[in-house]
Design an enzyme around this catalytic site. Sequence first.
Site, PDB file in Angstrom:
ATOM      1  CG  HIS A   1      -2.049  -0.856   1.223  1.00  0.00           C
ATOM      2  ND1 HIS A   1      -1.936  -2.224   1.289  1.00  0.00           N
ATOM      3  CD2 HIS A   1      -3.380  -0.594   1.116  1.00  0.00           C
ATOM      4  CE1 HIS A   1      -3.146  -2.764   1.239  1.00  0.00           C
ATOM      5  NE2 HIS A   1      -4.047  -1.793   1.135  1.00  0.00           N
TER       6      HIS A   1
ATOM      7  CG  ASN B   1       4.329  -4.618   2.425  1.00  0.00           C
ATOM      8  OD1 ASN B   1       3.859  -3.554   2.791  1.00  0.00           O
ATOM      9  ND2 ASN B   1       3.577  -5.698   2.164  1.00  0.00           N
TER      10      ASN B   1
HETATM   11 MG   LIG Z   1       2.129  -2.470   3.363  1.00  0.00          MG
END
Ligand SMILES: [Mg+2]
Lengths: 265, 265
Positions: free
Chosen positions: A109, A141
């Site tokens: 994201h 991440n």
């Molecule tokens: Mg993430």
Amino acid sequence: PSTPLSSRTDLLFPSQTPGNNKLQRASEIMRHGYPSSDQLKHYDNYVLMYDRRNRNAYWVFEHLTPAQLDRDKKQSDRTKSVFLEDASVHPYFRSTNGDYKNSGYDRGHLAAAGNHRHSQEYMNQTFHLTNISPQVGKGFNRDIWNDLEKYVRSVGRKSRNLYVCTGPLYLPRKDPYDGKQYVKYEVIGKNNVAVPTHFFKVLLIEDNQGEFELQSFVLPNQEIPNGTKLRNFLVPIDSIERAAGFLLFDRLPKEKLRSINGKKI
Amino acid sequence: PSTPLSSRTDLLFPSQTPGNNKLQRASEIMRHGYPSSDQLKHYDNYVLMYDRRNRNAYWVFEHLTPAQLDRDKKQSDRTKSVFLEDASVHPYFRSTNGDYKNSGYDRGHLAAAGNHRHSQEYMNQTFHLTNISPQVGKGFNRDIWNDLEKYVRSVGRKSRNLYVCTGPLYLPRKDPYDGKQYVKYEVIGKNNVAVPTHFFKVLLIEDNQGEFELQSFVLPNQEIPNGTKLRNFLVPIDSIERAAGFLLFDRLPKEKLRSINGKKI
Ligand SMILES: [Mg+2]
Ligand SMILES: [Mg+2]
């Protein structure tokens, strides 16, 4: 499909107009279609500029407040969100779940899902693939990038307003063999989704006196050793602007800026 | 400097508007500045979208007619034109003559100077560095690319209207060692001006019956053997669109298109 959505920024901020003669001539030159290279997308709680060439965002902006980040007001369940291909992007330029499959990269994201827990719908919207970039999973991440997102929320909980801009970078490196500078990045899937070499996150923090602090981070998209401090990734904001191709927070009155990357000014 | 010039495309073509709620929220999220990644530039006789990240154009559009290309109406002297840094581009994103110096690359025109000989001012404007990309000199800019430009003019002299779109590409290649796809390109000078791996040129030719023919070329930015035929570089237009990140001539009524890359349809 080439309708220049980006044109609607003029609804928010008036801009300069070329002379009438030039516009008249342009309407002749461009008679058979006007391409737009980027695409502005307004979601309910964030704004995104999509880079149709790289199938990643250019930038994503969020505005966070203590109310929005209040843990007692959580109204969402992340497991109910699914990654969505964005049908508003022309199929030529759309990234798909298939592009990520077996690529070795996470669907990372840019606007963090965890910043939008006060609404299931808002959280769901962060799962549009326009808001997703290929990120190294382990050590990035799932680790330090996640730590940075948590840090952002901790700042947002104690600030009057927090503005966050997040995006990918494609930084050049010197080739040791010929001494020249090259940009090199992988592309994945049949839609050639670019794997950014780095990601930036810039925080503009407004305190309760209406004064501002700026913090700007650049992290390489790679496994980063556990325990590395986030402050090691602070960089001058102009290094992000030059590499990304746009200016950030340039409408902020400079006299209201009291601190940059932890240093008083 | 971040004024979204691209917003003015709406003066030419109306576009879709997001709902009022989203625009209202966006004006909050974006309160301190609205970055734009590309920049639209209207010159007197061509239109250009500038890629501020790569310091090259995304695309340049021209509209050529027999009158404009008439050799008897030449009103310019190329030796009077000088390469101009474009002061309307923010210094962070501006390419300079210094970036090209000692780079080994020519300052190659996208909108060809020779298409604008009917006016010294128009020709001069093609020398803005926004309209220039680093091109291999020998065997490319000075040879086959120049041949392609001459071919364009020969087509323009016998067509009612000729619309030409020209731009750079950054195409992925498979790495033989790991089997993955990578985009790799050099950047030159202190402003990191990207050296495109390829260039495209698309011709939309309108004949005297108001019917259209499309020809689309992609050439690699490298020395190409003398005598190589231009037709070897014809490609399907969608391969350009997918790689470049925009659609070309998509407002053309499809029923008026009679030929694509020399094949009747
Ligand atoms: Mg993430
Ligand atoms: Mg040339």
